[in-house]
Design an enzyme around this catalytic site. Structure first.
Site, PDB file in Angstrom:
ATOM      1  N   THR A 175     -36.180 -27.246  35.718  1.00  0.00           N
ATOM      2  CA  THR A 175     -36.292 -26.193  34.654  1.00  0.00           C
ATOM      3  C   THR A 175     -36.738 -24.880  35.303  1.00  0.00           C
ATOM      4  O   THR A 175     -37.502 -24.902  36.267  1.00  0.00           O
ATOM      5  CB  THR A 175     -37.373 -26.595  33.611  1.00  0.00           C
ATOM      6  OG1 THR A 175     -37.045 -27.854  33.057  1.00  0.00           O
ATOM      7  CG2 THR A 175     -37.519 -25.587  32.499  1.00  0.00           C
ATOM      8  N   VAL A 204     -32.233 -34.687  24.746  1.00  0.00           N
ATOM      9  CA  VAL A 204     -32.746 -33.316  24.602  1.00  0.00           C
ATOM     10  C   VAL A 204     -34.215 -33.310  25.018  1.00  0.00           C
ATOM     11  O   VAL A 204     -34.983 -34.179  24.590  1.00  0.00           O
ATOM     12  CB  VAL A 204     -32.620 -32.814  23.140  1.00  0.00           C
ATOM     13  CG1 VAL A 204     -33.156 -31.400  23.009  1.00  0.00           C
ATOM     14  CG2 VAL A 204     -31.172 -32.872  22.675  1.00  0.00           C
ATOM     15  N   ASP A 206     -37.794 -30.659  26.088  1.00  0.00           N
ATOM     16  CA  ASP A 206     -38.639 -29.661  25.424  1.00  0.00           C
ATOM     17  C   ASP A 206     -38.040 -28.259  25.407  1.00  0.00           C
ATOM     18  O   ASP A 206     -38.364 -27.436  24.548  1.00  0.00           O
ATOM     19  CB  ASP A 206     -39.987 -29.582  26.157  1.00  0.00           C
ATOM     20  CG  ASP A 206     -39.789 -29.202  27.629  1.00  0.00           C
ATOM     21  OD1 ASP A 206     -39.126 -29.984  28.346  1.00  0.00           O
ATOM     22  OD2 ASP A 206     -40.256 -28.125  28.056  1.00  0.00           O
TER      23      ASP A 206
HETATM   24  N1  GLY Z   1     -38.485 -29.716  30.931  1.00  0.00           N
HETATM   25  C1  GLY Z   1     -37.121 -29.959  30.938  1.00  0.00           C
HETATM   26  C2  GLY Z   1     -36.686 -31.188  30.306  1.00  0.00           C
HETATM   27  O1  GLY Z   1     -37.465 -32.149  30.185  1.00  0.00           O
HETATM   28  O2  GLY Z   1     -35.546 -31.249  29.908  1.00  0.00           O
END
Ligand code: GLY
Length: 292
Positions: A175, A204, A206
């Site tokens: 991310t 999906v 966060d």
């Molecule tokens: N933080 C990115 C995800 O878990 O998709």
């Protein structure tokens, strides 16, 4: 007159030696602010720099899902003027964050799947066929091997005894984020990702969810990186925002947020207020801040 502040990270788990990426993203965002562009436009410009860098798990460098063919990307943006937008599971665009910027100006706040991709093309954003990088292919092989052995990373421990683990394998492999203060009154937060190593198609995390991957309000802006399944359950960005809104300095608030988790679960946070910025992570996390 206050000074703008921009902070960027390239994902929890990214080695510090890659901090040139976030530094370039900060400079780009700052350049946009210098030209009088809005906080949202500036943070999008910064996030695009990281999405275009194949070392990072967003845009061009997005991870493959476990089926070995799917690349689904999520991204979101929020500012302190109550603007929020996100895309979920978008494919075949170079910069999901650019699509999010258009979603904010549309009648909706979230678009998913094919609808999000079609929306991007309608907005004049060209098709971009993603080719997984060699690093992404390596990550997929490693994740699949660990699943086969029944030994995935701690954060993916629910895979160990999941009765469909072997079926999934038979059928078939970070991310980025920024927070910004425009030096006047607006805060913005952005996040973009290709998911985690152990992601089914359709999963999906966060990143596209308000209060989870990003949050911004009159007191500041926050973005989170790490294991989406864990971040969602704590609405992490909103909780850290509430700390800074209560007067806790951003550095302390980020440390508080990371300490909510078992250290075996990779988590990172950035936060900014009018006066200061903060960051914390329980693993290496390449990042940069301007002014530093
Ligand atoms: N933080 C990115 C995800 O878990 O998709």
């Amino acid at each position: 007159m206050m000074k703008p502040i921009v902070v960027a990270h390239a994902g929890v788990g990214t080695p510090n030696r890659h901090k040139d990426g976030p530094a370039k993203a900060c400079r780009q965002a700052l350049r946009f602010l210098g030209k009088g562009r809005s906080a949202l436009d500036a943070i999008v410009a910064g996030a695009m720099v990281l999405e275009d860098d194949p070392r990072f798990n967003a845009g061009t460098g997005s991870y493959l899902r476990l089926d070995g063919v799917t690349i689904d990307m999520d991204a979101s943006l929020m500012d302190s003027n109550s603007n929020f937008g996100s895309v979920i599971g978008i494919k075949n665009v170079k910069n999901p964050i650019q699509v999010v910027r258009q979603v904010i100006d549309s009648p909706h706040v979230m678009l998913y799947g094919d609808g999000a991709t079609k929306f991007a093309y309608l907005m004049g954003i060209p098709e971009y066929i993603q080719r997984p990088t060699s690093n992404v292919k390596k990550m997929l092989l490693r994740a699949r091997q660990r699943l086969k052995e029944g030994n995935p990373a701690y954060y993916a421990r629910k895979w160990r005894n999941w009765k469909f683990r072997k079926t999934i394998l038979k059928e078939l492999g970070g991310t980025i984020g920024l927070v910004l203060f425009d030096g006047k009154k607006t805060f913005a937060a952005a996040s973009s990702t290709g998911g985690t190593s152990y992601s089914l198609p359709g999963r999906v995390g966060d990143t596209p969810l308000i209060g989870c991957g990003v949050f911004a309000g009159p007191a500041g802006a926050v973005t989170a990186t790490g294991v989406g399944e864990e971040i969602i359950k704590k609405t992490l960005s909103k909780e850290v925002y509430l700390k800074i809104a209560a007067g806790i300095p951003p550095q302390k608030a980020c440390e508080w947020g990371v300490n909510l988790f078992d250290p075996r679960i990779p988590i990172g946070l950035l936060a900014v207020t009018r006066e200061a910025s903060g960051s914390a992570a329980n693993q290496q996390m390449a990042k940069a801040v301007v002014p530093d």
